[in-house]
Structures are given as structure tokens and as C-alpha cells.
Design an enzyme around this catalytic site. Structure first.
Site, PDB file in Angstrom:
ATOM      1  N   SER A 292      26.398  34.726  51.101  1.00 47.68           N
ATOM      2  CA  SER A 292      25.127  34.196  52.030  1.00 47.68           C
ATOM      3  C   SER A 292      24.616  35.073  52.995  1.00 47.68           C
ATOM      4  O   SER A 292      24.243  35.858  52.835  1.00 47.68           O
ATOM      5  CB  SER A 292      26.217  32.851  52.379  1.00 47.68           C
ATOM      6  OG  SER A 292      25.426  31.785  53.307  1.00 47.68           O
ATOM      7  N   ASP A 303      15.522  45.870  51.020  1.00 45.42           N
ATOM      8  CA  ASP A 303      14.064  45.602  50.286  1.00 45.42           C
ATOM      9  C   ASP A 303      13.636  47.079  51.194  1.00 45.42           C
ATOM     10  O   ASP A 303      12.168  46.851  50.365  1.00 45.42           O
ATOM     11  CB  ASP A 303      14.158  44.276  50.014  1.00 45.42           C
ATOM     12  CG  ASP A 303      13.926  43.888  49.166  1.00 45.42           C
ATOM     13  OD1 ASP A 303      15.262  44.393  47.968  1.00 45.42           O
ATOM     14  OD2 ASP A 303      13.975  42.280  48.620  1.00 45.42           O
ATOM     15  N   LYS A 317      26.244  33.495  47.092  1.00 45.59           N
ATOM     16  CA  LYS A 317      26.336  32.329  47.752  1.00 45.59           C
ATOM     17  C   LYS A 317      24.951  32.680  48.206  1.00 45.59           C
ATOM     18  O   LYS A 317      24.874  32.944  49.867  1.00 45.59           O
ATOM     19  CB  LYS A 317      27.261  32.052  48.701  1.00 45.59           C
ATOM     20  CG  LYS A 317      27.232  31.319  49.077  1.00 45.59           C
ATOM     21  CD  LYS A 317      27.628  29.529  48.369  1.00 45.59           C
ATOM     22  CE  LYS A 317      27.114  28.432  49.012  1.00 45.59           C
ATOM     23  NZ  LYS A 317      25.596  28.324  49.954  1.00 45.59           N
TER      24      LYS A 317
END
Length: 404
Positions: A292, A303, A317
Site C-alpha cells: 500500500s 519511476d 495492495k
């Protein structure tokens, strides 16, 4: 009987449309009208032919439970008692085991044991399947029902029967409930030279402030590179995860986005102008217990190439559950959106693969299996700062960051 059915049709239609109109607005109205008679027929038959008398509320609640559970493993219907239990204040202290759970492959699964809690010290691991709680099967159990069974008065015992799939073994863990106190930022230190190390346990309201203090403290000690440890961090508050990532991502860059069917669920979060820390080398440690909020932070750093992820593939999740209260004190816990990294990759059920994959050391096949007590003793020793030489992933992170 015909008149009774007509009354039921009208009542059920009003009830269902009242509760579920936001969810079904995109469906053709004719499809709802077509299917309602089947629902009403079933209710009528149950009320007249079932071996025992069943209350109307029980029938409707049962139908709602089935309807929500058919959507996905995270959506569920919360009756008034369960909804009240969910709202129990957990920011301070409560009696429990110290694990974060989910439903995966129809089995009650541990996302992560929370460090320094009874479950962590007992030796349960991320990915363990809870087959029984106090010798009662968890088959078809909901998340809230499981939480309710595991919570209790501090000092009382709870036994978990666990399937550890890699070892194909059933293990029993007798765990004594305790007051769970979670400190989100832990183990702040210089591990070697000017390399800082911060262990982040969970994403709570005070986490950004505590992390800021930890960073400032290490920078005053001369830190010029950082290892951020998100292993076994099960997540927490979305806005807190964004604020944590914001400390390392340049202003204006995307951190995470959520996408759902309704416009209100489509949100984009970007780094603010509060970027206060220099672009020193950064390594983020993750494992299968990182979920999460941890995956949001890790995904943004990866990224934007702000740092290097090292460890194991994360849990996966990445969905948003919205709790929608209903008029009788019950509620719907409904999956309304999913998380996407800045590059547009969906986190849910996929997870994030580190730039450098370092699996934890495994025992040799011919090595004698330790007892549960030995595992618990070994794990409980990890509550103190570890010697980097005893932590394979941390050791490799230290060697890697020297050359960054």
C-alpha cells in the site's frame, strides 16, 4: 400470494435502489427491473418454505453480504455491530496481535507483522495463510470478522494455525495479546560513515513530522546518503504516503494517481514546493511485506529514478476502499479505485519489482528445521538495531550506496 409478491417487489426495489444507486447508475435500468423479480421470488420462498422463520433484516443482510463479497476480496457489507467495531479508535492503544491482514486467493493472508508486536516476536511472516483462529476455521471469514476474533483483552491468548506455503507446513502460533503501540519511525542511525538509516514502520498522521525530525537529525550528524527501510511496512494513510514521497521527489512531479469509475475517485497527487532535502543518494529497502503506502513511495522513487529499490517484490495492495454508511447503522466497504505509479503502472495484485532483487537468505535443505520457539526467539532479537553483517539486504544496500 400475488399481492404479497407485488409488495415485496416494490419494497425490495426501493431498498436496493436506495442503497446501491451510486454503484449501479451506469447500468441500464431495464436490467435491474428484469432481475428484481428473481430476488423477490427467492425472498418470498425463504419466508414461506424455509424450515425456520427468518427475519426480513437477516435475509437482506445476508443478500448484501453475498453481493459485496462477489465483487472482490476487499469489498464487504458491514452490519451495525461490525461497522462500530471498525470505528474503534486505534490511533492510541488496543489489545491485539500486531498483524495486517487481507484476503488473497480466498484465504486469510498476513500482509505483514508489525515490528515489536506479539505476532512479530512469535515469528509469523508476510504471506502466511491463517487457516484457523483459536481452532475455528477461517473459511469464508471476512476481514472484519477476523479482526474481531484476534482482538481482545491484553494478556489473553490467541492461537493462529498458519499454512506457510513455501515450506508446505501447518504451524501453530500461540500468541499473547498485548497493548499495540506503533511508533512509525524507528531505528534512526548512521550505519557506516555518513550513510543514514531510517526504519519506517507504518504511515500514520505523525509520520511526516517524525520523519522530518529524523532526517534533520541525521543531516546534522553529517549524513550524505540514506537507506530508507520500508520492509514489512503494510502502509497506512494515503495522504501520509504522499507526504513521505514528497520529501524526496522534486516539486511538481507526480507521486501517485487513483482511478475509479466516478470522477471523484480519479485523483492525481504531485510533489509540492516543500522539497526540503538535497538529492543525496537514496536506497529504499522493500520486501513481500511492503504494501500500500510503501508501494506508493517506492513506485514514485523508482519511476523518477530518484533512488534505487533493493530487496524483494512488494505485496501488491494497491486498491482504495471507501466506507459508505447506510441509514440503519450498517455500511458498505467498497473498492472504488486503484493506485497507479507515475508511469501508469497499476500496483494492485502486481506489486513493484526492485531494481536490485536480493532474496533473504534461505536455510540449507539439509539443515535441521528450527522449532517455533527457536524462530520466535530469533525474530524477537530483531527488535534491537541489527549489525548490518547479520542483514543480507541491508549489507548489500550499504555496499551499493557507497558507489552511488
Amino acid at each position: 400470494m400475488i399481492r404479497k409478491k407485488i409488495v415485496i417487489y416494490v419494497a425490495v426495489f426501493a431498498f436496493v435502489m436506495n442503497l446501491a444507486w451510486p454503484v449501479m447508475a451506469a447500468e441500464k435500468e431495464t436490467s435491474i427491473y428484469d432481475q428484481l423479480p428473481i430476488f423477490a421470488d427467492a425472498i418470498s420462498i425463504i419466508q414461506t418454505d424455509y424450515v425456520e422463520e427468518v427475519g426480513a433484516r437477516d435475509i437482506i443482510y445476508g443478500a448484501l453480504q453475498g453481493m459485496l463479497s462477489s465483487l472482490d476480496k476487499h469489498s464487504q457489507f458491514l452490519n451495525p455491530d461490525t461497522y462500530r467495531e471498525m470505528k474503534v479508535e486505534t490511533k492510541g492503544e488496543f489489545g491485539g496481535l500486531g498483524i495486517v491482514i487481507t484476503i488473497r486467493d480466498s484465504l486469510l493472508t498476513i500482509i505483514s507483522p508489525i515490528e515489536d508486536t506479539p505476532a512479530y516476536k512469535a515469528g509469523v511472516e508476510s504471506g502466511d495463510k491463517i487457516i484457523k483462529i483459536n481452532n475455528e476455521s477461517t473459511k469464508d471469514i471476512t476481514l472484519m470478522e477476523a479482526v474481531k476474533k484476534m482482538r481482545g483483552k491484553p494478556g489473553t491468548d490467541c492461537t493462529l494455525t498458519i499454512l506457510r506455503e513455501p515450506e508446505q507446513k501447518l504451524l501453530e502460533f500461540p500468541i499473547t495479546r498485548a497493548v499495540i503501540k506503533i511508533k512509525s519511525v524507528k531505528d534512526v542511525r548512521l550505519v557506516e560513515g555518513r550513510t543514514g538509516y531510517i526504519k519506517l514502520i507504518e504511515f500514520q498522521e505523525k509520520t511526516p513530522r517524525d520523519l522530518e525530525q529524523a532526517l534533520d537529525n541525521l543531516e546534522k550528524q553529517g549524513m550524505d546518503r540514506l537507506i530508507l527501510d520500508l520492509r514489512n511496512n503494510p502502509g497506512g494513510l494515503l495522504d501520509v504516503a504522499v507526504k513521505v514521497a514528497d520529501k524526496f521527489i522534486s516539486s511538481g512531479k507526480p507521486i501517485v494517481s487513483t482511478r475509479g469509475r466516478r470522477d471523484s475517485q480519479n485523483m492525481k497527487f504531485r510533489a509540492s514546493a516543500r522539497f526540503t532535502h538535497p538529492g543525496y543518494p537514496l536506497i529504499v529497502l522493500v520486501n513481500k511485506g511492503s504494501a500500500s503506502g510503501s508501494e506508493i513511495v517506492a513506485g514514485a522513487i523508482q519511476d523518477h529514478k530518484r533512488g534505487v529499490l533493493l530487496g524483494e517484490k512488494t505485496f501488491g495492495k494497491g486498491s482504495v476502499q471507501t466506507v459508505i454508511p447506510l441509514s440503519d447503522g450498517s455500511a458498505l466497504r467498497l473498492t472504488t479505485a486503484k493506485y497507479f505509479t507515475p508511469s501508469g503502472i497499476c500496483i494492485h495484485d502486481i506489486g513493484i519489482t526492485p531494481d536490485v532483487v536480493v532474496e533473504p537468505e534461505s536455510r540449507e535443505e539439509d539443515e535441521e528445521e528450527p522449532t517455533v520457539e527457536q524462530v520466535a526467539e530469533e525474530i524477537s532479537g530483531l527488535t534491537e538495531p541489527k549489525d548490518p553483517a547479520d542483514d543480507r539486504q541491508l549489507s548489500q544496500a550499504i555496499e551499493l550506496i557507497k558507489n552511488m
